[in-house]
Design a protein around this motif. Sequence first.
Motif, PDB file in Angstrom:
ATOM      1  N   TYR A 271      -5.562 -25.195  16.455  1.00  0.00           N
ATOM      2  CA  TYR A 271      -5.299 -26.428  17.421  1.00  0.00           C
ATOM      3  C   TYR A 271      -4.281 -27.443  16.552  1.00  0.00           C
ATOM      4  N   ASP A 272      -4.817 -27.728  15.488  1.00  0.00           N
ATOM      5  CA  ASP A 272      -3.879 -28.771  14.581  1.00  0.00           C
ATOM      6  C   ASP A 272      -2.590 -28.379  14.444  1.00  0.00           C
ATOM      7  N   ALA A 273      -2.374 -26.831  14.258  1.00  0.00           N
ATOM      8  CA  ALA A 273      -1.001 -26.523  14.232  1.00  0.00           C
ATOM      9  C   ALA A 273      -0.253 -26.819  15.516  1.00  0.00           C
ATOM     10  N   PHE A 274      -0.964 -26.390  16.514  1.00  0.00           N
ATOM     11  CA  PHE A 274      -0.174 -26.618  17.911  1.00  0.00           C
ATOM     12  C   PHE A 274       0.155 -28.246  18.007  1.00  0.00           C
ATOM     13  N   GLN A 275      -0.837 -28.847  17.920  1.00  0.00           N
ATOM     14  CA  GLN A 275      -0.584 -30.454  18.161  1.00  0.00           C
ATOM     15  C   GLN A 275       0.492 -31.066  17.346  1.00  0.00           C
ATOM     16  N   THR A 276       0.401 -30.464  15.997  1.00  0.00           N
ATOM     17  CA  THR A 276       1.572 -30.960  15.054  1.00  0.00           C
ATOM     18  C   THR A 276       2.945 -30.125  15.110  1.00  0.00           C
ATOM     19  N   SER A 277       2.958 -29.145  16.016  1.00  0.00           N
ATOM     20  CA  SER A 277       4.284 -28.386  15.881  1.00  0.00           C
ATOM     21  C   SER A 277       4.446 -27.630  14.368  1.00  0.00           C
ATOM     22  N   HIS A 278       3.241 -27.122  13.929  1.00  0.00           N
ATOM     23  CA  HIS A 278       3.557 -26.434  12.839  1.00  0.00           C
ATOM     24  C   HIS A 278       3.116 -24.944  12.974  1.00  0.00           C
ATOM     25  N   HIS A 279       3.779 -24.135  11.930  1.00  0.00           N
ATOM     26  CA  HIS A 279       3.387 -22.934  12.073  1.00  0.00           C
ATOM     27  C   HIS A 279       2.017 -22.615  11.115  1.00  0.00           C
ATOM     28  N   ALA A 280       1.305 -21.459  11.501  1.00  0.00           N
ATOM     29  CA  ALA A 280       0.389 -20.997  10.515  1.00  0.00           C
ATOM     30  C   ALA A 280       0.009 -19.757  10.151  1.00  0.00           C
ATOM     31  N   LEU A 281      -0.083 -19.610   8.818  1.00  0.00           N
ATOM     32  CA  LEU A 281      -0.373 -18.239   8.180  1.00  0.00           C
ATOM     33  C   LEU A 281      -1.921 -18.297   8.022  1.00  0.00           C
ATOM     34  N   ILE A 282      -2.900 -17.605   8.965  1.00  0.00           N
ATOM     35  CA  ILE A 282      -4.266 -17.606   8.879  1.00  0.00           C
ATOM     36  C   ILE A 282      -4.974 -16.288   8.317  1.00  0.00           C
ATOM     37  N   GLU A 283      -5.428 -16.035   7.093  1.00  0.00           N
ATOM     38  CA  GLU A 283      -6.067 -14.538   6.875  1.00  0.00           C
ATOM     39  C   GLU A 283      -7.624 -14.994   7.492  1.00  0.00           C
ATOM     40  N   ALA A 284      -8.011 -14.142   8.284  1.00  0.00           N
ATOM     41  CA  ALA A 284      -9.240 -14.027   8.985  1.00  0.00           C
ATOM     42  C   ALA A 284      -9.924 -12.923   8.236  1.00  0.00           C
ATOM     43  N   GLU A 285     -10.772 -12.798   7.565  1.00  0.00           N
ATOM     44  CA  GLU A 285     -11.597 -11.557   6.857  1.00  0.00           C
ATOM     45  C   GLU A 285     -12.496 -10.870   8.003  1.00  0.00           C
ATOM     46  N   THR A 286     -12.721  -9.554   7.698  1.00  0.00           N
ATOM     47  CA  THR A 286     -13.477  -8.999   8.501  1.00  0.00           C
ATOM     48  C   THR A 286     -14.731  -9.954   9.031  1.00  0.00           C
ATOM     49  N   GLY A 287     -15.022  -9.921  10.312  1.00  0.00           N
ATOM     50  CA  GLY A 287     -16.348 -10.676  10.652  1.00  0.00           C
ATOM     51  C   GLY A 287     -16.340 -11.865  11.125  1.00  0.00           C
ATOM     52  N   THR A 288     -14.746 -12.299  11.158  1.00  0.00           N
ATOM     53  CA  THR A 288     -14.880 -13.825  11.560  1.00  0.00           C
ATOM     54  C   THR A 288     -14.744 -13.873  13.069  1.00  0.00           C
ATOM     55  N   GLY A 289     -14.268 -12.806  13.801  1.00  0.00           N
ATOM     56  CA  GLY A 289     -14.453 -12.891  15.042  1.00  0.00           C
ATOM     57  C   GLY A 289     -13.125 -13.604  15.618  1.00  0.00           C
ATOM     58  N   LYS A 290     -11.898 -13.345  14.982  1.00  0.00           N
ATOM     59  CA  LYS A 290     -10.844 -13.962  15.271  1.00  0.00           C
ATOM     60  C   LYS A 290     -10.312 -13.925  16.621  1.00  0.00           C
ATOM     61  N   SER A 291     -10.495 -13.004  17.352  1.00  0.00           N
ATOM     62  CA  SER A 291      -9.889 -12.882  18.660  1.00  0.00           C
ATOM     63  C   SER A 291     -10.317 -14.073  19.594  1.00  0.00           C
ATOM     64  N   LEU A 292     -11.873 -14.117  19.298  1.00  0.00           N
ATOM     65  CA  LEU A 292     -12.249 -15.382  20.131  1.00  0.00           C
ATOM     66  C   LEU A 292     -11.664 -16.829  19.428  1.00  0.00           C
ATOM     67  N   ALA A 293     -11.691 -16.871  18.033  1.00  0.00           N
ATOM     68  CA  ALA A 293     -10.924 -18.063  17.367  1.00  0.00           C
ATOM     69  C   ALA A 293      -9.710 -18.448  17.822  1.00  0.00           C
ATOM     70  N   TYR A 294      -8.810 -17.765  18.241  1.00  0.00           N
ATOM     71  CA  TYR A 294      -7.416 -17.960  18.856  1.00  0.00           C
ATOM     72  C   TYR A 294      -7.447 -18.123  20.225  1.00  0.00           C
ATOM     73  N   LEU A 295      -8.159 -17.509  20.851  1.00  0.00           N
ATOM     74  CA  LEU A 295      -8.209 -17.276  22.408  1.00  0.00           C
ATOM     75  C   LEU A 295      -8.759 -18.908  22.888  1.00  0.00           C
ATOM     76  N   ILE A 296      -9.845 -19.417  22.222  1.00  0.00           N
ATOM     77  CA  ILE A 296     -10.293 -20.722  22.751  1.00  0.00           C
ATOM     78  C   ILE A 296      -9.391 -21.590  22.456  1.00  0.00           C
ATOM     79  N   PRO A 297      -8.562 -21.891  21.417  1.00  0.00           N
ATOM     80  CA  PRO A 297      -7.602 -22.837  21.392  1.00  0.00           C
ATOM     81  C   PRO A 297      -6.238 -22.650  22.173  1.00  0.00           C
ATOM     82  N   ALA A 298      -6.035 -21.381  22.151  1.00  0.00           N
ATOM     83  CA  ALA A 298      -4.867 -20.856  23.186  1.00  0.00           C
ATOM     84  C   ALA A 298      -4.970 -21.304  24.405  1.00  0.00           C
TER      85      ALA A 298
END
Length: 933
Positions: A271-298
């Motif tokens: 969300y912060d990257a979207f608001q500030t027009s930044h790119h982001a590199l995010i390593e989300a280790e196994t078990g983070t639940g990254k699909s939900l983590a990016y769908l919610i702010p998207a």
Amino acid sequence: MDRYVVIDLETTGHSPQKGDKIIEVGIAVIEGDQITDHFTTLLNPGQPIPSFISGLTGIMDEDVQEAPSFEEMAADIAGMFQDAYLIAHNVPFDLGFLNAELQRLGYEPLHNPVLDTVELARILYPMAPSYKLGQLAEYLELEHNDPHRALSDAHVTAEIFLNLKEKLSSLPYETITHLQGLEKLFKSDMSLILSKLEQQLAYSTEEPQHIETYRGLAFRKFEPQNKAIQEISLSYGDYLDNIYEAEGTMESKMARYEKRIGQRKMSEVIYDAFQTSHHALIEAETGTGKSLAYLIPAIYEAVQSNKRVIISTHTTQLQSQLLYEEIPFVGDIVPVPFQAALLKGKGHYISLERFEQELSDPDQNNYDTALTKAKLLVWLTETKTGDIDEIQLPSSGYFFFKKISTEAEGRMDPQSPWFKHSFYQHARRRAQQADIIVTNHSLLCTDMFNDYQFLPSYDKLIIDEAHHLEETASRHYGLKLDYVSMQYVFNQLGASDEAKEFNKIIRGYSYNPDDLPLENWDSILMQAKYEMDDLFRTLFQYVVDQRRKNKSLSDTGRIQYRFDQGEDDTDRWATVKEMANRLIFFIRDLIHILSMIEHYFNSRKALEKRDAEEITKQILQLQSFIDRVEHLFLDDQGDKTVKWMEVEAYGAKNAVYLYSEPLDMSHLLSEDFFEKKDSVILTSATLTMRNSFSFVRERLGVPEERLITEKITSPFSYDDQVQLLIPNDFPDIKYGSTEDFVYATCEAIISLAEITEGRMLVLFTSYEMLRKAHSVLKESLDTQDYVIIAQGISSGSRSRLKKNFQTYDKAILLGTSSFWEGVDIPGEDLSCLMIVRLPFQPPDHPVYQAKADFLQSKGKNAFFDLALPNAVIRFKQGFGRLIRSTSDRGIVFVCDARISKSRYGKFFTQSIPDVPITYDSTGRLLEKAEQWF
């Protein structure tokens, strides 16, 4: 005839010609759409039953000792089929066995009309995941209580047939009529059944409400899609609180997800990257639940700004998971309505116009094409998307689909009546109106390198499985050419007297041979095919000769060779260039003739739309061959690209594959992508080496000045869940023999398998070593106890091998390449992961060599700046196969001594989660593993 007799046999083997016998017969009788009778008997085969058959069926030698022989029962069994259809699940097997036994005894073979439920299910249930009896029964929700026993199998086959008969009667008149036209090529005798249905439907006034017809083709109506503008009055913090801290029903909705601490953190970073027009590199280790983590702010961003957000994945598996599992789930928990759509490239969608044209063409109707057409006819009454990935086609069916995909129809005129019936255009309309568009890296890169024409406009996107982006972008910016593809196009064009594309274009038109001299077509086409064959054969021999002394095979069994190495042999390379020039010359002549035809008939306003489109398509294909041959052999790209050849070491003498890729994608991606987009979120479980993003950032060209990096650690307790075991007494493959290393690996596999009761995934870096290990294990392991499943040796796709592995209690799965990632085997199905070799790319691979040379020319270290980071990321992917939930538990056993003895070994161990590591002798490690379990 309204009587159907269903038969299933259990036998001692597959071949009556080799002396195999029937040991059990099961029969079910259907009359009036009801199962009215059953019959079963064991039969004494007069020979021992193989242990494998006994294990499969449960039928032992003592069970058949007092049973009658087939000879005693033959007349009774044959008599049951009088005046009836014979039905079986794979008719050639059961009827073949039955007739072989009847004829052996002097009886007449059965000549009943037959219905094969495998074939009928492939046609009438095109979306079924499998057509094996048990899996088909599961798909149709039928009980199958005693598989591999004849009566149970016959009864389930009868129930499947009744389902198939009901499905057939629900199809529209147009579909039945087309099936009747294809019926003569089927194994099943469906003519009478189809004729009866055709007559019934011809006089029926009722049409299924969900079906639409056009030009004799029936297909499912498109669902209207209207975008309603939504607003979010909540702040992002309140929005997250609403999702994560709600009581009651919300908790029950989240119950299928374990508590994942980093998930909310990741969504806030995005969300912060979207608001500030930044790119982001995010390593989300196994078990983070990254699909939900990016769908919610998207979703929040898309709805709040009323601007779509793109989500791109590498695999179709994750695309389907997002669209059919994750997004519907998120739809239940986010406090705002939204719309999501899937968009793929044109080659994925069927063109109804092209299909209608090809459907009536009898010239190409072999069995596979007829089966493909039949499957597609039924599928069209069901599919909402027209996406071919929904079904599996017969082996050569994909060649047919290439001719009828939206890609093949070229640019469609919006005024065409087919335009409103285009699945691709419908998918585009859905995407235009969606808040979230799910796509793949392939289409994303196609869009990127074609002035953003293919995806609806966007400013923000999320790239999952981002460690594949560079490879996909390189492939799309580069090119490939191979003999089979060129031969296919030339053969489809055909000579003037063949029933192929050229003949179809010119037949039916009258012309003056003086104005349009077409007699040269056949000789020029023959010359072009000759030159193509000559070029590829010369290249094959060239590579074999150059690498004869130092021949190394890739994982796919190919010899690889860089073009610029060939240019040292100036005389032979000059000959190759001359051959390339001659090939271009003849292809240009073919284009010239097609252009003459187009101009001649257009000037007389005689050329039909279909023929005009076909000429344009063929000219573009031929021109693309010229462009690629010129780029590969005649253009000097300096040090910007790597060009290489791959030849099938044991294949045909023209089995050559040519490739070209840019050496460095960072500048292209930086200028054409990152600078043009407001915010690109790149995420994966594996983006860092020793907690640093520098490797992936530099390779992708992500600008540092507006970049956020974040590492989200796994919620799993690796201390308690994993033991990493590294032996210190394994043979050193660098100084010893490969055979010694393979034997030591197999001994460790056998010993570990006894401790873990199978449930092992063994990851190799080469098929060659996998094959050697498989051979040793088959000789050494008790295959009565353990099932060995090996990629490239056991038949089936990756998902099928994985499913088979999970089916057996004691199984060992040997995998390479694609098994290093994207394979989830949670729970007790997997207790031990063995990594045989650290996953370095072969140092003689042309792309690696060229990139290494390029880096060295820039003053960099090819090993530490390229080989090592790629190997570490791959290692992390492999490591991640073991622990997929908080309850998983297991050991990782690494056979490669380099992880403990080399100065770079710590890069691997320091890049995975903190786990207990033990370096010791193999014997002591096995003792530790046994105690730990």
